[in-house]
Design an enzyme around this catalytic site. Sequence first.
Site, PDB file in Angstrom:
ATOM      1  N   GLY A  12       0.774  -1.238   0.000  1.00 20.15           N
ATOM      2  CA  GLY A  12       0.000   0.000   0.000  1.00 20.15           C
ATOM      3  C   GLY A  12       0.804   1.286   0.000  1.00 20.15           C
ATOM      4  N   ARG A  66     -16.175 -17.782  -8.420  1.00 22.72           N
ATOM      5  CA  ARG A  66     -15.639 -16.491  -8.905  1.00 22.72           C
ATOM      6  C   ARG A  66     -16.761 -15.479  -9.121  1.00 22.72           C
ATOM      7  NH1 ARG A  66     -10.403 -15.467  -7.852  1.00 22.72           N
ATOM      8  NH2 ARG A  66      -9.870 -13.636  -9.042  1.00 22.72           N
ATOM      9  N   MET A  91      -3.827  -6.775  -7.366  1.00 24.49           N
ATOM     10  CA  MET A  91      -3.396  -7.924  -8.157  1.00 24.49           C
ATOM     11  C   MET A  91      -4.577  -8.805  -8.597  1.00 24.49           C
ATOM     12  SD  MET A  91      -0.258  -7.252  -8.389  1.00 24.49           S
ATOM     13  CE  MET A  91       0.864  -6.104  -7.585  1.00 24.49           C
ATOM     14  N   VAL A  93      -7.619  -9.666 -11.144  1.00 22.23           N
ATOM     15  CA  VAL A  93      -8.117  -9.388 -12.498  1.00 22.23           C
ATOM     16  C   VAL A  93      -9.577  -8.960 -12.350  1.00 22.23           C
ATOM     17  CG1 VAL A  93      -8.600 -10.366 -14.773  1.00 22.23           C
ATOM     18  CG2 VAL A  93      -6.547 -11.070 -13.516  1.00 22.23           C
ATOM     19  N   ASN A 108      -5.196   2.682 -13.075  1.00 16.39           N
ATOM     20  CA  ASN A 108      -4.234   1.714 -12.530  1.00 16.39           C
ATOM     21  C   ASN A 108      -2.836   2.314 -12.609  1.00 16.39           C
ATOM     22  OD1 ASN A 108      -3.176  -0.937 -11.750  1.00 16.39           O
ATOM     23  ND2 ASN A 108      -2.500  -1.133 -13.878  1.00 16.39           N
ATOM     24  N   HIS A 110       1.027   1.172 -13.219  1.00 11.57           N
ATOM     25  CA  HIS A 110       1.852   0.048 -13.683  1.00 11.57           C
ATOM     26  C   HIS A 110       3.321   0.449 -13.570  1.00 11.57           C
ATOM     27  CE1 HIS A 110       2.916  -3.589 -15.760  1.00 11.57           C
ATOM     28  NE2 HIS A 110       3.755  -2.871 -16.503  1.00 11.57           N
ATOM     29  N   GLY A 149      -8.557  -5.119 -21.632  1.00 18.85           N
ATOM     30  CA  GLY A 149      -7.251  -5.744 -21.821  1.00 18.85           C
ATOM     31  C   GLY A 149      -6.377  -5.622 -20.580  1.00 18.85           C
TER      32      GLY A 149
HETATM   33  C1  GAR Z   1       3.560  -1.135  -7.305  1.00 23.80           C
HETATM   34  O1  GAR Z   1       4.884  -1.116  -7.779  1.00 23.80           O
HETATM   35  C2  GAR Z   1       2.589  -1.121  -8.467  1.00 23.80           C
HETATM   36  O2  GAR Z   1       3.043  -0.351  -9.543  1.00 23.80           O
HETATM   37  C3  GAR Z   1       2.542  -2.576  -8.831  1.00 23.80           C
HETATM   38  O3  GAR Z   1       2.549  -3.250  -7.593  1.00 23.80           O
HETATM   39  C4  GAR Z   1       3.241  -2.458  -6.615  1.00 23.80           C
HETATM   40  C5  GAR Z   1       2.341  -2.289  -5.411  1.00 23.80           C
HETATM   41  O4  GAR Z   1       3.000  -1.623  -4.365  1.00 23.80           O
HETATM   42  N1  GAR Z   1       1.389  -2.872  -9.620  1.00 23.80           N
HETATM   43  C6  GAR Z   1       1.398  -3.769 -10.611  1.00 23.80           C
HETATM   44  O5  GAR Z   1       2.351  -4.442 -10.902  1.00 23.80           O
HETATM   45  C7  GAR Z   1       0.068  -3.903 -11.349  1.00 23.80           C
HETATM   46  N2  GAR Z   1       0.260  -4.585 -12.607  1.00 23.80           N
HETATM   47  P1  GAR Z   1       2.213  -0.914  -3.190  1.00 23.80           P
HETATM   48  O6  GAR Z   1       1.208  -1.924  -2.630  1.00 23.80           O
HETATM   49  O7  GAR Z   1       3.282  -0.580  -2.197  1.00 23.80           O
HETATM   50  O8  GAR Z   1       1.517   0.318  -3.733  1.00 23.80           O
END
Ligand code: GAR
Length: 208
Positions: A12, A66, A91, A93, A108, A110, A149
């Site tokens: 988080g 689901r 995480m 989908v 989101n 990334h 997507g």
């Molecule tokens: C972050 O780096 C975010 O960009 C990535 O997970 C991490 C979560 O960290 N998200 C993905 O990979 C989504 N495809 P956090 O819980 O400390 O914010």
Amino acid sequence: MLRITVLVSGGGTNLQAIIDAMAAGNIHNARIVRVISNNPGAYALTRAENAGIEGICVSPRSFSDRDAFHKALLNAIDEVDTDLVVLAGCMVVLPPELISSYRGRIINIHPALIPSFCGKGFYGLHVHEAVLSRGVKVTGATVHFVDEGTDTGPIILQKAVDVRDDDTPETLQRRVMEEAEWQIMPRAIDLIAQGKVTIKDGRTQIEE
Ligand code: GAR
């Protein structure tokens, strides 16, 4: 006032960056109404509690299938009158019915420069491992709208970060968070809250 629900799965730190930006007055006209985690042990839920924000867990393990999980997730977002859904290290989908109900209202973060190092299998530390094994010199982060997507929706903001010769996946992940993610996610929310982001022909236009 833009009502935001944040979906999380882990530590988080992006949620924290949003909370801190709101407290510092860097996000205008918006508040977080609920934090939802699929993982009961997510530290993000503690961060929400510390900030006086309602945090709940909607775990797929609590449901028989689901479909029931998807309905509960959509309901948990709907029932607090959400205007914007923010995926901050989420995480899960997302179910198609959630994406269609909130089209243009889900964003989101990334941890790479889309369209590089994105799509199926590219999440969390895996992204930074792939960046290092390919040997690119620049990576970064992207905030984008979510469509059906994986990492394909319209891009809102991106920020580049240099890769160093001595980086490990962990050091690179940390620097991408500090130098890119924690800056562009709050900024994107502020732009949306101020009505400065529009989508046209699959691309965003930003009124600065
Ligand atoms: C972050 O780096 C975010 O960009 C990535 O997970 C991490 C979560 O960290 N998200 C993905 O990979 C989504 N495809 P956090 O819980 O400390 O914010």
